[in-house]
Scaffold this motif. Structure first.
Motif, short mmCIF file in Angstrom:
data_model
loop_
_atom_site.label_atom_id
_atom_site.label_comp_id
_atom_site.label_asym_id
_atom_site.label_seq_id
_atom_site.Cartn_x
_atom_site.Cartn_y
_atom_site.Cartn_z
N ASP A 4 0.88 -1.14 -0.02
CA ASP A 4 0.00 -0.06 -0.02
C ASP A 4 0.71 1.26 0.05
O ASP A 4 1.55 1.61 0.96
N ASP A 45 -4.60 1.31 -2.76
CA ASP A 45 -4.27 2.23 -1.72
C ASP A 45 -3.01 3.04 -2.07
O ASP A 45 -2.24 3.22 -1.44
N ASN A 99 -9.51 0.11 -0.95
CA ASN A 99 -10.67 0.73 -0.52
C ASN A 99 -10.69 2.28 -0.47
O ASN A 99 -11.60 2.94 -0.39
N HIS A 100 -9.33 2.98 -0.52
CA HIS A 100 -9.23 4.19 -0.70
C HIS A 100 -9.53 4.71 -1.92
O HIS A 100 -10.26 5.94 -2.08
N HIS A 116 -6.49 -6.04 -3.57
CA HIS A 116 -6.15 -5.01 -2.23
C HIS A 116 -6.43 -6.16 -0.75
O HIS A 116 -5.18 -6.06 -0.03
N HIS A 134 -3.57 -3.97 2.69
CA HIS A 134 -4.98 -3.49 3.39
C HIS A 134 -4.79 -3.55 4.98
O HIS A 134 -5.06 -2.73 5.60
MN LIG Z 1 -6.82 -0.67 2.33
#
Ligand SMILES: [Mn+2]
Length: 285
Positions: free
Chosen positions: A25, A54, A80-81, A159, A226
């Motif tokens: 990430d 991310d 998720n970002h 991710h 993550h």
């Molecule tokens: Mn994440």
């Protein structure tokens, strides 16, 4: 642009001309990746870099990390970002304006390290900068999973995790290569699995234990991120490369990890040191 029509799982052949790397990430830590790529003498003409997603938020240089998406050798998945960013800008992407800027400071995206986007906002036009627009569209095209190579050479990049919805009842805790092949061929991915691919922490938090095997028969090595730990951890064929790049701004022990597929070794760069260090060889299982 119709983002929904793009496939969530995409396949690429093995790299027959150069090397493949996977980076954890990034979270805006552009300088750390720059140092790692120098250390391995990354050759953009033939090498490839995969990212577990991310790219943005929390660290110092989110926009420059996003700009990797324009490089033909860079292959990322949606983290998720990125999902939060796309969700926030959904109506903007389809042509809407940004009149209510004040609202952005109350969004999930902002509260999770997204303040940097203020520097891309052009208040006089109530729009984001052209560069931001261009890169946001690129984010919209990212898959959730990359499937790379075949047979012994095969690996996946995603991710979070490939945890199966029936993991409590079934002996099979994770999806296998055969299931993923079905997704590449256009098979539907159930909603819970889609959520887990991007947000799940079941494997690295709930199930993680020294008793859990590093490899899962039937599932090729799957690089993910993550969930931060100081060390790269491997459970059920998942190799978690999130070693807290942005946390190394303030704490020792964390950093950005670059994994070499061909050499099965890892290098780490952190803000606390000018040296790039080899972490340890892994995947002995
Ligand atoms: Mn994440």
């Amino acid at each position: 642009m119709n983002i929904e029509s793009l496939p969530h799982v995409r396949a690429l052949p093995s790299n027959s001309n150069g090397r493949d790397f996977v980076v954890g990430d990034l979270h805006g830590c552009f300088d750390l990746l720059d140092r790692l790529l120098d250390a391995v003498r990354f050759d953009p003409a033939c090498d490839r870099l995969f990212s577990v997603g991310d790219l943005v938020d929390r660290g110092p240089d989110s926009l420059r990390c996003m700009s990797f998406l324009e490089a033909p050798w860079f292959h990322a998945v949606k983290g998720n970002h990125e999902s939060m960013l796309l969700e926030y800008f959904e109506s903007y992407l389809s042509g809407g304006g940004l009149d209510d800027w004040a609202q952005v400071t109350r969004s999930d995206m902002w509260l999770n390290g997204g303040e940097w986007i203020a520097s891309c906002y052009q208040a006089n036009e109530a729009r984001m900068s052209p560069m931001f627009d261009r890169l946001l569209e690129k984010i919209g095209t990212l898959p959730l999973v990359w499937v790379v190579g075949e047979g012994q050479d095969r690996f996946h990049v995603l991710h979070a995790e490939l945890v199966h919805p029936d993991y409590r009842k079934s002996r099979q805790k994770v999806w296998l290569d055969a299931d993923i092949d079905g997704w590449v061929a256009g098979g539907k991915i159930d909603a819970l699995t889609q959520e887990r691919l991007v947000w799940g922490r079941t494997l690295m938090m709930m199930l993680a234990s020294p008793a859990l095997p590093a490899m899962q028969p039937g599932l090729s090595t799957t690089y993910c991120g993550h969930t931060i730990d100081m060390w790269v951890r491997s459970y059920l064929s998942h190799v978690c490369l999130d070693t807290g790049a942005y946390r190394s701004l303030e704490e020792g022990g964390f950093g950005l990890t670059l994994h070499s597929i061909h050499q099965q070794r890892q290098l780490r760069a952190s803000y606390g040191s000018v040296n790039v260090v080899e972490v340890r060889s892994l995947l002995s299982a």
